[in-house]
Design a protein around this motif. Structure first.
Motif, PDB file in Angstrom:
ATOM      1  N   LEU A 253      44.189  85.584 -94.834  1.00 55.33           N
ATOM      2  CA  LEU A 253      43.849  84.283 -95.422  1.00 55.33           C
ATOM      3  C   LEU A 253      42.683  83.650 -94.675  1.00 55.33           C
ATOM      4  CD1 LEU A 253      47.364  82.703 -96.165  1.00 55.33           C
ATOM      5  CD2 LEU A 253      45.808  83.847 -97.750  1.00 55.33           C
ATOM      6  N   LEU A 254      42.669  83.806 -93.350  1.00 55.73           N
ATOM      7  CA  LEU A 254      41.545  83.300 -92.562  1.00 55.73           C
ATOM      8  C   LEU A 254      40.256  84.022 -92.949  1.00 55.73           C
ATOM      9  CD1 LEU A 254      40.375  81.562 -90.317  1.00 55.73           C
ATOM     10  CD2 LEU A 254      41.180  83.277 -88.657  1.00 55.73           C
ATOM     11  N   ALA A 255      40.357  85.326 -93.221  1.00 55.18           N
ATOM     12  CA  ALA A 255      39.174  86.080 -93.646  1.00 55.18           C
ATOM     13  C   ALA A 255      38.643  85.555 -94.975  1.00 55.18           C
ATOM     14  CB  ALA A 255      39.524  87.564 -93.767  1.00 55.18           C
ATOM     15  N   ILE A 256      39.547  85.129 -95.869  1.00 52.52           N
ATOM     16  CA  ILE A 256      39.118  84.546 -97.149  1.00 52.52           C
ATOM     17  C   ILE A 256      38.354  83.256 -96.906  1.00 52.52           C
ATOM     18  CG2 ILE A 256      39.934  83.405 -99.251  1.00 52.52           C
ATOM     19  CD1 ILE A 256      42.192  85.417 -99.387  1.00 52.52           C
ATOM     20  N   VAL A 257      38.924  82.358 -96.107  1.00 55.53           N
ATOM     21  CA  VAL A 257      38.308  81.049 -95.871  1.00 55.53           C
ATOM     22  C   VAL A 257      36.968  81.200 -95.147  1.00 55.53           C
ATOM     23  CG1 VAL A 257      38.616  78.817 -94.722  1.00 55.53           C
ATOM     24  CG2 VAL A 257      40.543  79.893 -95.883  1.00 55.53           C
ATOM     25  N   GLU A 258      36.867  82.192 -94.289  1.00 55.23           N
ATOM     26  CA  GLU A 258      35.611  82.412 -93.564  1.00 55.23           C
ATOM     27  C   GLU A 258      34.597  83.221 -94.371  1.00 55.23           C
ATOM     28  OE1 GLU A 258      36.311  82.143 -88.863  1.00 55.23           O
ATOM     29  OE2 GLU A 258      36.961  84.054 -89.725  1.00 55.23           O
ATOM     30  N   GLY A 259      34.967  83.628 -95.581  1.00 59.35           N
ATOM     31  CA  GLY A 259      34.025  84.333 -96.441  1.00 59.35           C
ATOM     32  C   GLY A 259      33.804  85.777 -96.069  1.00 59.35           C
ATOM     33  N   ARG A 260      34.792  86.406 -95.429  1.00 55.58           N
ATOM     34  CA  ARG A 260      34.622  87.789 -94.974  1.00 55.58           C
ATOM     35  C   ARG A 260      35.286  88.811 -95.878  1.00 55.58           C
ATOM     36  NH1 ARG A 260      37.409  88.508 -90.757  1.00 55.58           N
ATOM     37  NH2 ARG A 260      38.310  86.462 -90.327  1.00 55.58           N
ATOM     38  N   ILE A 261      35.907  88.380 -96.962  1.00 57.95           N
ATOM     39  CA  ILE A 261      36.551  89.310 -97.877  1.00 57.95           C
ATOM     40  C   ILE A 261      36.470  88.752 -99.302  1.00 57.95           C
ATOM     41  CG2 ILE A 261      38.879  88.313 -97.645  1.00 57.95           C
ATOM     42  CD1 ILE A 261      39.952  91.233 -97.691  1.00 57.95           C
ATOM     43  N   SER A 262      36.323  89.633-100.265  1.00 60.15           N
ATOM     44  CA  SER A 262      36.197  89.205-101.660  1.00 60.15           C
ATOM     45  C   SER A 262      37.537  88.738-102.209  1.00 60.15           C
ATOM     46  CB  SER A 262      35.680  90.366-102.519  1.00 60.15           C
ATOM     47  OG  SER A 262      34.416  90.797-102.077  1.00 60.15           O
ATOM     48  N   VAL A 263      37.467  87.858-103.209  1.00 65.95           N
ATOM     49  CA  VAL A 263      38.661  87.358-103.893  1.00 65.95           C
ATOM     50  C   VAL A 263      38.523  87.670-105.376  1.00 65.95           C
ATOM     51  CG1 VAL A 263      39.984  85.314-104.553  1.00 65.95           C
ATOM     52  CG2 VAL A 263      39.095  85.532-102.223  1.00 65.95           C
ATOM     53  N   TYR A 264      39.538  88.323-105.943  1.00 64.96           N
ATOM     54  CA  TYR A 264      39.571  88.622-107.371  1.00 64.96           C
ATOM     55  C   TYR A 264      40.625  87.713-107.999  1.00 64.96           C
ATOM     56  CZ  TYR A 264      36.639  92.507-106.138  1.00 64.96           C
ATOM     57  OH  TYR A 264      35.586  93.252-105.664  1.00 64.96           O
ATOM     58  N   MET A 265      40.155  86.751-108.763  1.00 62.28           N
ATOM     59  CA  MET A 265      41.002  85.676-109.261  1.00 62.28           C
ATOM     60  C   MET A 265      41.336  85.900-110.736  1.00 62.28           C
ATOM     61  SD  MET A 265      40.265  81.600-108.775  1.00 62.28           S
ATOM     62  CE  MET A 265      40.412  81.697-106.994  1.00 62.28           C
ATOM     63  N   ALA A 280      39.022  77.469-105.021  1.00 63.44           N
ATOM     64  CA  ALA A 280      38.022  78.253-104.308  1.00 63.44           C
ATOM     65  C   ALA A 280      37.007  77.355-103.612  1.00 63.44           C
ATOM     66  CB  ALA A 280      37.315  79.204-105.274  1.00 63.44           C
ATOM     67  N   LYS A 281      36.615  76.278-104.257  1.00 59.83           N
ATOM     68  CA  LYS A 281      35.665  75.347-103.658  1.00 59.83           C
ATOM     69  C   LYS A 281      36.282  74.621-102.473  1.00 59.83           C
ATOM     70  CE  LYS A 281      32.595  71.471-104.777  1.00 59.83           C
ATOM     71  NZ  LYS A 281      32.114  70.555-105.850  1.00 59.83           N
ATOM     72  N   GLU A 282      37.532  74.165-102.628  1.00 59.87           N
ATOM     73  CA  GLU A 282      38.223  73.459-101.549  1.00 59.87           C
ATOM     74  C   GLU A 282      38.311  74.303-100.284  1.00 59.87           C
ATOM     75  OE1 GLU A 282      42.019  72.559-103.113  1.00 59.87           O
ATOM     76  OE2 GLU A 282      41.348  70.852-104.342  1.00 59.87           O
ATOM     77  N   ASN A 283      38.520  75.604-100.478  1.00 58.59           N
ATOM     78  CA  ASN A 283      38.737  76.489 -99.338  1.00 58.59           C
ATOM     79  C   ASN A 283      37.524  77.352 -98.991  1.00 58.59           C
ATOM     80  OD1 ASN A 283      41.779  76.134 -98.702  1.00 58.59           O
ATOM     81  ND2 ASN A 283      41.723  76.347-100.918  1.00 58.59           N
ATOM     82  N   GLY A 284      36.400  77.092 -99.656  1.00 61.71           N
ATOM     83  CA  GLY A 284      35.135  77.678 -99.243  1.00 61.71           C
ATOM     84  C   GLY A 284      34.908  79.132 -99.584  1.00 61.71           C
ATOM     85  N   PHE A 285      35.535  79.633-100.667  1.00 64.71           N
ATOM     86  CA  PHE A 285      35.289  81.043-100.985  1.00 64.71           C
ATOM     87  C   PHE A 285      34.734  81.255-102.390  1.00 64.71           C
ATOM     88  CE2 PHE A 285      39.890  80.273-101.558  1.00 64.71           C
ATOM     89  CZ  PHE A 285      40.128  80.744-102.840  1.00 64.71           C
ATOM     90  N   LEU A 286      34.041  80.267-102.923  1.00 64.85           N
ATOM     91  CA  LEU A 286      33.429  80.434-104.246  1.00 64.85           C
ATOM     92  C   LEU A 286      32.434  81.593-104.280  1.00 64.85           C
ATOM     93  CD1 LEU A 286      32.625  76.884-105.704  1.00 64.85           C
ATOM     94  CD2 LEU A 286      33.936  78.706-106.808  1.00 64.85           C
ATOM     95  N   ALA A 287      31.632  81.725-103.228  1.00 64.58           N
ATOM     96  CA  ALA A 287      30.547  82.707-103.244  1.00 64.58           C
ATOM     97  C   ALA A 287      31.048  84.145-103.307  1.00 64.58           C
ATOM     98  CB  ALA A 287      29.658  82.523-102.013  1.00 64.58           C
ATOM     99  N   GLN A 288      32.261  84.388-102.812  1.00 65.94           N
ATOM    100  CA  GLN A 288      32.774  85.758-102.856  1.00 65.94           C
ATOM    101  C   GLN A 288      33.884  85.928-103.887  1.00 65.94           C
ATOM    102  OE1 GLN A 288      33.391  83.804-100.050  1.00 65.94           O
ATOM    103  NE2 GLN A 288      35.405  84.260 -99.203  1.00 65.94           N
TER     104      GLN A 288
END
Length: 469
Positions: A253-265, A280-288
């Motif tokens: 989960l920390l890797a998601i928030v830090e943008g180090r792993i992709s998320v398939y929603m 995704a915006k709240e937790n900073g992972f929109l770009a991935q």
């Protein structure tokens, strides 16, 4: 091991063991090369060195190295290996029974001898993004594989290649409960990290001692603390906490928030998309983030475009009909055309792994009026971009993996056959030696599978029986 297991393993070995047709240098000469990176090349040559393409062009312009093994197929068409952007097949189990499971890894579930991977080779698919299904809220970590190899390690293209998050409610949950569980997972992560920072400031090393008791390595890089990064919320002071002391169950989960792993929603409806983009915006992972969309989600394509997600994966339903009871005609939206016009990167998905694979979906697109090049890109370069592998696969050009499919004709023709598949320059599939296909199409009985054949006597059975006693 019973006879059926032996037969299954033997057939899998015949299909999935990559057989090099030479050393590290290969030249593939074909009648046409469809590169998906420019105009088709007539009488083309593809040079591959140590698994990577080193040159591609007309035979008149390419100098074949003296030590290259040459594979000639003048009547065939070379096409990039297709890319399946997201699948939950090829594992022993597609879903888990717990809601939040990012600590799990599909590397423990992928089955190299699963018939699914044979079918992928027959369909000309050389790269697959394997993610868990939609029954969890936050699934285990997925991986990108090639359908070749007798071990998971041999199949691996990219480990820890993403995590599936399901916005659409499942297993009888309401949307409110589904979103509550998801938001609480990230809120709980933040509380835990803040607590660890407070303990470090107070001189309390309980978390470190607990981690040491669990055998975690503090000598490696994770034994050091580092400041938290990301575009969402940040916990200040995390550099005082060695990463190895953070519970491994929440590290993904920390890797998601830090943008180090992709998320398939996974989103089935427009409302799911809006909720997902907000989280995704709240937790900073929109770009991935990559969205797996239901047929009606095109209605919020403007919001998807504005959010700046990496791309979308369409379902096997390629058009949506809006019923209008008070209008003269229903409104039909062709989804690939719509997303192409919006400038949103997208990929197609197989409807099944055999007769309605990626090529079939691309052919359906053309039948619906989608531009041919757009349709072909949606099963090659498009999905490669969506899953973050555009520099590695998806086209036939210098520097990329030597993943090629040799076809008997046009990639979208119903009569075209996949004759050969090369993965990283190695001949991985040959239709003429496909035992199972020969049995299906020509009635050829595979050796060792006939019920009339004599059973081989096990000369050690008596010894084992005596040992059991």
């Amino acid at each position: 091991m019973n006879i059926s297991s032996i037969t299954r393993l033997t057939a899998a070995l015949a299909l999935t063991s990559a057989v090099a047709f030479g050393g590290d240098s290969h030249a593939i000469k074909v009648g046409k090369v469809i590169t998906m990176a420019g105009e088709p090349i007539e009488n083309g040559i593809v040079l591959i060195e140590s698994g990577r393409i080193t040159a591609v062009g007309p035979a008149s312009e390419i100098q074949i190295p003296w030590d290259a093994e040459v594979f000639e197929a003048p009547n065939l068409v070379a096409f990039p290996g297709q890319v399946e952007a997201c699948t939950s097949q090829g594992m022993d189990r597609a879903n888990e029974s717990i809601d939040v499971a990012p600590f799990l890894n599909v590397v423990d579930s992928v089955d190299p001898v699963n018939f699914f991977y044979e079918e992928m080779l027959r369909a000309g698919i050389t790269t697959l993004n394997v993610q868990q299904g939609n029954s969890t809220v936050i699934a285990g970590r997925g991986m990108i594989v090639k359908p070749s190899g007798m071990t998971v390690a041999a199949m691996t293209v990219r480990p820890e290649a993403g995590i599936k998050i399901a916005i659409t409610p499942n297993r009888g949950k309401s949307r409110a409960v589904q979103l509550m569980i998801l938001r609480e997972a990230f809120a709980g992560l933040r509380r835990t990290l803040e607590g660890l920072v407070q303990e470090a400031n107070d001189g309390n090393d309980h978390a470190r001692r607990e981690a040491l008791a669990q055998g975690r390595d503090f000598e490696a890089e994770d034994g050091k603390g580092r400041a938290m990064t990301g575009s969402g919320w940040i916990v200040e002071g995390l550099e005082a906490v060695p990463r190895a002391s953070i519970d491994s169950k929440i590290l993904p989960l920390l890797a998601i928030v830090e943008g180090r792993i992709s998320v398939y929603m996974a989103c089935s409806t427009p409302m799911d998309v809006l909720h997902g983009l907000e989280i995704a915006k709240e937790n900073g992972f929109l770009a991935q983030t990559v969205l797996l969309l239901g047929p009606t989600c095109w209605k919020v394509s403007d919001e998807i475009k504005a959010a700046g997600v990496r791309g979308v994966i369409l379902s096997s339903t390629l058009e949506h009909t809006e019923r209008a009871p008070f209008a003269e005609e229903d409104t039909v939206t062709v989804l690939p055309t719509h997303f192409a016009e919006k400038g949103i990167p997208f990929a197609l998905a197989s409807q099944n792994s055999t007769t309605e694979s990626l090529w079939f979906q691309a052919a359906r697109c053309v039948a619906l009026g989608v531009d041919r090049e757009v349709a072909l890109a949606a099963i090659t370069s498009g999905p490669a971009e969506v899953i973050g592998l555009s520099s590695e696969v998806g086209t036939i050009e210098k520097g990329k993996h030597g993943n090629l499919v040799l076809l008997s004709g046009d990639p979208l023709s119903l009569q075209t056959q996949v004759r050969y598949v090369f993965i990283e320059g190695k001949l991985t599939y040959d239709r003429t030696t496909d035992t199972r296909l020969q049995h299906l199409m020509d009635g050829v009985q595979p050796e060792g599978t006939s019920a009339d054949e004599p059973v081989v006597e096990d000369i050690h059975e008596e010894e084992r029986t005596a040992g059991d006693k």
